[in-house]
Design a protein around this motif. Structure first.
Motif, PDB file in Angstrom:
ATOM      1  N   PRO A  67      -2.590 -15.407 -26.342  1.00 49.47           N
ATOM      2  CA  PRO A  67      -1.413 -15.208 -27.190  1.00 49.47           C
ATOM      3  C   PRO A  67      -1.652 -14.020 -28.127  1.00 49.47           C
ATOM      4  N   PRO A  68      -0.655 -13.169 -28.293  1.00 53.08           N
ATOM      5  CA  PRO A  68      -0.846 -11.943 -29.073  1.00 53.08           C
ATOM      6  C   PRO A  68      -0.777 -12.158 -30.580  1.00 53.08           C
ATOM      7  N   LEU A  69      -1.494 -13.150 -31.080  1.00 55.89           N
ATOM      8  CA  LEU A  69      -1.470 -13.465 -32.510  1.00 55.89           C
ATOM      9  C   LEU A  69      -2.387 -12.520 -33.280  1.00 55.89           C
ATOM     10  N   ILE A  70      -1.877 -12.007 -34.365  1.00 54.17           N
ATOM     11  CA  ILE A  70      -2.655 -11.137 -35.253  1.00 54.17           C
ATOM     12  C   ILE A  70      -3.650 -12.008 -36.027  1.00 54.17           C
ATOM     13  N   GLN A  71      -4.690 -11.418 -36.555  1.00 57.41           N
ATOM     14  CA  GLN A  71      -5.668 -12.192 -37.317  1.00 57.41           C
ATOM     15  C   GLN A  71      -5.003 -12.895 -38.499  1.00 57.41           C
ATOM     16  N   GLY A  72      -5.494 -14.091 -38.801  1.00 54.40           N
ATOM     17  CA  GLY A  72      -4.955 -14.870 -39.908  1.00 54.40           C
ATOM     18  C   GLY A  72      -5.061 -16.357 -39.647  1.00 54.40           C
ATOM     19  N   ALA A  73      -4.446 -17.132 -40.543  1.00 59.11           N
ATOM     20  CA  ALA A  73      -4.477 -18.595 -40.475  1.00 59.11           C
ATOM     21  C   ALA A  73      -3.160 -19.116 -39.905  1.00 59.11           C
ATOM     22  N   TYR A  74      -3.273 -20.117 -39.043  1.00 56.59           N
ATOM     23  CA  TYR A  74      -2.132 -20.728 -38.372  1.00 56.59           C
ATOM     24  C   TYR A  74      -2.271 -22.243 -38.428  1.00 56.59           C
ATOM     25  N   THR A  75      -1.135 -22.936 -38.350  1.00 55.33           N
ATOM     26  CA  THR A  75      -1.159 -24.385 -38.222  1.00 55.33           C
ATOM     27  C   THR A  75      -0.480 -24.771 -36.917  1.00 55.33           C
ATOM     28  N   LEU A  76      -0.782 -25.983 -36.479  1.00 56.02           N
ATOM     29  CA  LEU A  76      -0.284 -26.467 -35.203  1.00 56.02           C
ATOM     30  C   LEU A  76       0.495 -27.756 -35.410  1.00 56.02           C
ATOM     31  N   ASP A  77       1.699 -27.812 -34.843  1.00 55.06           N
ATOM     32  CA  ASP A  77       2.490 -29.034 -34.774  1.00 55.06           C
ATOM     33  C   ASP A  77       2.428 -29.519 -33.327  1.00 55.06           C
ATOM     34  N   LEU A  78       2.242 -30.825 -33.122  1.00 53.93           N
ATOM     35  CA  LEU A  78       2.172 -31.399 -31.778  1.00 53.93           C
ATOM     36  C   LEU A  78       3.245 -32.456 -31.586  1.00 53.93           C
ATOM     37  N   TRP A  79       3.778 -32.531 -30.367  1.00 55.17           N
ATOM     38  CA  TRP A  79       4.762 -33.532 -29.985  1.00 55.17           C
ATOM     39  C   TRP A  79       4.264 -34.273 -28.762  1.00 55.17           C
ATOM     40  N   LEU A  80       4.555 -35.557 -28.703  1.00 56.40           N
ATOM     41  CA  LEU A  80       4.319 -36.372 -27.524  1.00 56.40           C
ATOM     42  C   LEU A  80       5.653 -36.960 -27.112  1.00 56.40           C
ATOM     43  N   GLY A  81       5.951 -36.851 -25.826  1.00 60.01           N
ATOM     44  CA  GLY A  81       7.188 -37.404 -25.310  1.00 60.01           C
ATOM     45  C   GLY A  81       6.952 -38.193 -24.045  1.00 60.01           C
ATOM     46  N   ASP A  82       7.990 -38.892 -23.617  1.00 57.13           N
ATOM     47  CA  ASP A  82       8.001 -39.599 -22.337  1.00 57.13           C
ATOM     48  C   ASP A  82       9.240 -39.102 -21.608  1.00 57.13           C
ATOM     49  N   SER A  83       9.027 -38.270 -20.598  1.00 57.15           N
ATOM     50  CA  SER A  83      10.121 -37.599 -19.887  1.00 57.15           C
ATOM     51  C   SER A  83      10.978 -36.835 -20.896  1.00 57.15           C
ATOM     52  N   ASN A  84      12.232 -37.257 -21.107  1.00 59.28           N
ATOM     53  CA  ASN A  84      13.134 -36.536 -22.011  1.00 59.28           C
ATOM     54  C   ASN A  84      13.269 -37.169 -23.382  1.00 59.28           C
ATOM     55  N   VAL A  85      12.382 -38.099 -23.726  1.00 59.69           N
ATOM     56  CA  VAL A  85      12.453 -38.790 -25.015  1.00 59.69           C
ATOM     57  C   VAL A  85      11.248 -38.398 -25.865  1.00 59.69           C
ATOM     58  N   ASP A  86      11.499 -37.925 -27.078  1.00 60.08           N
ATOM     59  CA  ASP A  86      10.405 -37.638 -28.007  1.00 60.08           C
ATOM     60  C   ASP A  86       9.906 -38.947 -28.600  1.00 60.08           C
ATOM     61  N   LEU A  87       8.577 -39.114 -28.609  1.00 59.04           N
ATOM     62  CA  LEU A  87       7.987 -40.343 -29.129  1.00 59.04           C
ATOM     63  C   LEU A  87       7.324 -40.167 -30.483  1.00 59.04           C
ATOM     64  N   ASP A  88       6.613 -39.059 -30.666  1.00 58.80           N
ATOM     65  CA  ASP A  88       5.849 -38.878 -31.899  1.00 58.80           C
ATOM     66  C   ASP A  88       5.630 -37.399 -32.125  1.00 58.80           C
ATOM     67  N   ASN A  89       5.478 -37.029 -33.372  1.00 56.51           N
ATOM     68  CA  ASN A  89       5.114 -35.660 -33.702  1.00 56.51           C
ATOM     69  C   ASN A  89       4.183 -35.655 -34.904  1.00 56.51           C
ATOM     70  N   LEU A  90       3.303 -34.680 -34.900  1.00 56.05           N
ATOM     71  CA  LEU A  90       2.365 -34.475 -35.998  1.00 56.05           C
ATOM     72  C   LEU A  90       2.540 -33.045 -36.494  1.00 56.05           C
TER      73      LEU A  90
END
Length: 128
Positions: A67-90
């Motif tokens: 990924p062409p990300l420039i130097q620095g700090a980043y955060t990550l959001d994650l999702w878990l789903g079941d087919s087309n239904v979102d179950l959880d996100n962080l």
């Protein structure tokens, strides 16, 4: 949690669920700590699917190809789903850092204040 600029980044999500999940789906969003959302992707939009079954736990890996990300700090959001239904996100579940490197081979780092991605140009000059 530290990656050289221009390197692949592997994101791993493990899940445990009391309810059965039939088609586990992972999604992620990368945020620059001061500039906001950089980009996101999920298995639904890329057409990737896990084997349909009955799962209560598992692990999904996502490799972002250089990924062409420039130097620095980043955060990550994650999702878990079941087919087309979102179950959880962080949100903001992980902080990671892109470290500067000699990306252009000149001994000079890209300027971090010019955005959140680096560019790989080709230059031409014509003096007609």
């Amino acid at each position: 949690s530290h990656f050289p600029i221009g390197s692949n980044i592997v994101m791993e999500m493990k899940f445990d669920s009391e309810l059965p999940i039939h088609n586990p789906i992972m999604g992620l969003v990368i945020n620059h700590v001061s500039r906001g959302i950089v980009g996101g992707v999920n298995m639904r939009m890329t057409g990737s699917r896990t084997t349909v079954g009955v799962y209560r736990n598992g692990k999904i890996l996502c490799t972002l190809q250089s990924p062409p990300l420039i130097q620095g700090a980043y955060t990550l959001d994650l999702w878990l789903g079941d087919s087309n239904v979102d179950l959880d996100n962080l949100m903001g579940v992980k902080t990671f850092f892109i470290e500067p490197d000699n990306l252009y081979g000149t001994g000079k780092e890209p300027f971090a204040h010019l955005g959140v991605i680096y560019l790989l140009p080709t230059w031409e000059f014509d003096n007609d």
